[in-house]
Design an enzyme around this catalytic site. Sequence first.
Site, short mmCIF file in Angstrom:
data_model
loop_
_atom_site.label_atom_id
_atom_site.label_comp_id
_atom_site.label_asym_id
_atom_site.label_seq_id
_atom_site.Cartn_x
_atom_site.Cartn_y
_atom_site.Cartn_z
N ASP B 107 -23.57 -8.34 -1.40
CA ASP B 107 -22.66 -8.22 -2.55
C ASP B 107 -22.18 -6.78 -2.56
OD1 ASP B 107 -21.53 -8.24 -5.32
OD2 ASP B 107 -22.48 -10.21 -5.36
N TRP B 143 7.88 5.54 -16.00
CA TRP B 143 6.47 5.27 -15.68
C TRP B 143 5.72 6.56 -15.40
CZ3 TRP B 143 3.08 5.85 -11.50
CH2 TRP B 143 3.63 6.38 -10.32
N HIS B 254 1.24 11.50 -5.87
CA HIS B 254 1.52 11.25 -4.46
C HIS B 254 0.36 10.59 -3.73
CE1 HIS B 254 4.44 10.79 -1.51
NE2 HIS B 254 3.48 10.97 -0.66
N GLU B 256 -1.55 8.64 -5.07
CA GLU B 256 -1.46 7.28 -5.61
C GLU B 256 -0.56 6.39 -4.74
OE1 GLU B 256 -2.76 5.52 -7.95
OE2 GLU B 256 -1.32 3.89 -8.22
N TYR B 258 -0.27 6.54 -1.61
CA TYR B 258 -1.05 6.10 -0.44
C TYR B 258 -2.17 5.17 -0.86
CZ TYR B 258 1.95 9.30 1.81
OH TYR B 258 3.07 9.91 2.25
N SER B 269 -3.41 -4.60 9.77
CA SER B 269 -4.19 -4.34 10.98
C SER B 269 -5.20 -5.44 11.26
CB SER B 269 -4.92 -3.00 10.87
OG SER B 269 -4.02 -1.98 10.61
N HIS B 304 8.54 15.48 -5.05
CA HIS B 304 9.12 14.70 -6.15
C HIS B 304 9.87 15.60 -7.12
CE1 HIS B 304 6.83 11.00 -5.20
NE2 HIS B 304 5.94 11.85 -4.74
N THR B 329 1.96 8.04 10.29
CA THR B 329 2.54 6.74 9.98
C THR B 329 3.20 6.15 11.21
OG1 THR B 329 2.98 7.66 7.81
CG2 THR B 329 3.91 5.52 8.26
N LYS B 332 0.73 4.58 13.45
CA LYS B 332 0.34 3.24 13.00
C LYS B 332 1.37 2.20 13.42
CE LYS B 332 -2.61 4.23 9.18
NZ LYS B 332 -3.61 3.25 9.61
N ARG B 451 19.48 6.16 -11.84
CA ARG B 451 18.52 5.12 -12.20
C ARG B 451 18.23 5.22 -13.70
NH1 ARG B 451 12.76 7.63 -9.93
NH2 ARG B 451 11.88 5.77 -10.86
#
Lengths: 282, 526
Positions: B107, B143, B254, B256, B258, B269, B304, B329, B332, B451
């Site tokens: 578990d 947000w 930032h 976050e 990922y 994968s 940002h 990246t 990958k 936006r």
Amino acid sequence: MSAVLEKYFVPEPSRFPIYGSAALLLIGAGGAMWLNRVGSGPWLVAIGFATLIYMLFGWFGQVVRESETGKYSQQVDKSFRWSMGWFIFSEVMFFAAFFGVLFYVRVLSVPELADGASAMLWDGFEKKWPSAGPYVEEAFTPMGAWGIPAINTLILLSSGATLTWAHWGLLKGARGQLIKGLVLTVLLGVIFLGLQVYEYVHAYDALNLRLTSGIYGSTFFMLTGFHGMHVTIGATMLAVILARSIKGHFTAERHFAFEAVAWYWHFVDVVWLFLFIVVYWL
Amino acid sequence: MSAVSHSLEHGHHAHQPSGLMRWITTTNHKDIGSMYLIFSFIMFLSGGVMALTIRAELFAPGLQVVQPEFFNQLTTMHGLVMVFGAIMPAFVGFANWQIPLMIGASDMAFARMNNWSFWLLPPAALLLLGSFFVPGGATAAGWTLYAPLSVQMGMGMDLTIFAVHIMGISSIMGAINIVVTILNMRAPGMTLMKMPLFCWTWLITAYLLIAVMPVLAGAVTMILTDRHFGTSFFNAAGGGDPVLYQHVFWFFGHPEVYIMILPAFGIVSQVIPTFARKPLFGYASMVYATASIAILSFTVWAHHMFTTGLPAAGQLFFMYATMLIAVPTGVKVFNWVATMWRGSMTFETPMLFSVGFLFVFTMGGFTGLICAIAPIDIQLQDTYYVVAHFHYVLVAGSLFALFSGAYYWLPKWTGHMYDEKLGKIHFWCSIVFFNITFFPMHFLGLAGMPRRIPDYNPMFADFNLMASIGAFGFGFSQLIFLAVVVKCIRGGERAAAKPWEGAEGLEWTVPSPAPYHTFEEPPVVK
């Protein structure tokens, strides 16, 4: 990893988590109502905290019982150690956010308010620290480092030493030394908190230093306040460990709870050293 | 396997509560994983309804459906609900179900705390969604809850702050649980570098969560004290700085990003090697790439904030640091493509979603690189180009990977095969409507449409019309997924222990559906 593993303990279904969730829901909803003066917020918060305390007593009590009846294998013990380490890391990051804020306002935002275009906007604003910013009128005296804060530093450092002395007592089976060491540590923690309260009263009454005293007041009270909250939690946990030591819990080999609280206490200690240097002293 | 038959007998304990109480008190990682997945799907639909209301308003220029104030609440809550309610809990659901099965643990390390991690989410969701109904409505600060807007909002903002605190506690406990489970509960012989990549990506994600969720808690706490207790953190008059909030927030925000994509990499994968019938190409480099993405994620937050008056040196640093992330990246994406190279590929629904992920996520990665270039980003800041970019990585990235994983492991969870035909329809509808929705937003952004505004210049009308049609198509396509899952739970062709020919890993050594208790005695991995 050892070749032979004992069965890992998986607890039975439990009601405590849902009590905890209900408690936090009440505190969250009640808190928002209280802050906005809607309905009976304070009551919800009070019921929420009562539920939370009931839950904590029940849950930790059950963990203590499970531990004392030998349900936890070496592997479970290792899990606890890992988790406490990572929990303290998360606390480090929480304080890092506030220390980062202090760094930012001292090095960047306050000096910038007195430079370039901002200087035109805030005529006559000087770059200096402590600062309440350009628009907070009420004067205040900043908190000095070499009175109570220095004494508090000594107190917390000594409490770290007494705690280690208690640990030595536990390791060599001297329960008297363990209990004496813990009593001293809790006492030093309580004295620290008492002095901190005295310092806050002094700040408000004599220095006119308030939470609302611009950015200096904000960072001062938030950093020391969150630290004080953590000392309170730490001292409470130490008191629980003390009670358990008196009841005869813990052996020289198995006393994770003691060590976890000790780690936490040292963490709170180290945070204080940083606070003393960058909030009070420099 | 003897461990399995042994656990079947233990399936129904005497003290096992039944009915609702079973789910409220459970300490079983499979129960908790299922609850996470169901909760996240409910939140996904709620956030989706908000998105569709937004797109209905943007269907044509002018104000038709909602008032601007309510529109701002919708964009804000859509973001918060999707990030904290849908994507993150869904990945935690996968972690709960799969990690113990994949590493051969009985578990999670802390089963009771695991329950609390989940059961904190419904109260948080209640506070968050309930804020629509308080005086002043939900928070409309976006947000990201930027100061000074978030300092000015009404009671809805306070509810959101407390909801974020509770979700933060949940995430930190969940993450500690996952780290400890992976580090301490692997079956004998399962060394770290033999672990399925999904576990690796979650280990690193959990580390990121423990590192940054407390920072978010600090940020919203400062908002709260600025609002109600007279502090001046984000108030220049008191010596603070509204931009300071952005620094603290994006130091969380930032990593976050990922947190929401690394587990997706993990799922892809697992899926691609299975359906290419080849082992994952460059396993070790995948692990190192994941770790370097995580470390770099702490050094890029101010990309940002290129328009906040950062010094040039700062802009350059954050620009190059951001572009550096393209390297791991790229490793990958290269490895996934190389895994498929000369594989015996079949295209069942999980594979379709993973291959689809590869195409569309990579596009989102490229637009990310474009946004990373400071002089370009200054033009694109807060335009629909950015909206297009992060929906390409969040919807086509995270969400498609979640679908891929759901189809991949549904047979293991339910014991039945899902309806392959419906699954394929779900995939094709999703990918076509997704692109109809979000591809035109690139053009809108480049042309300068901002936006978070309910009305727009008539020159943007055509692309907005297209995007709205796509959005409704995409939204309704997700009901197909609901139908597939419900159908799969209720019945269907029985799934073998290993329903996928090319699949590898411990989870396929237990029967389908996975018994209530698995690996009570750890298996030995060679």
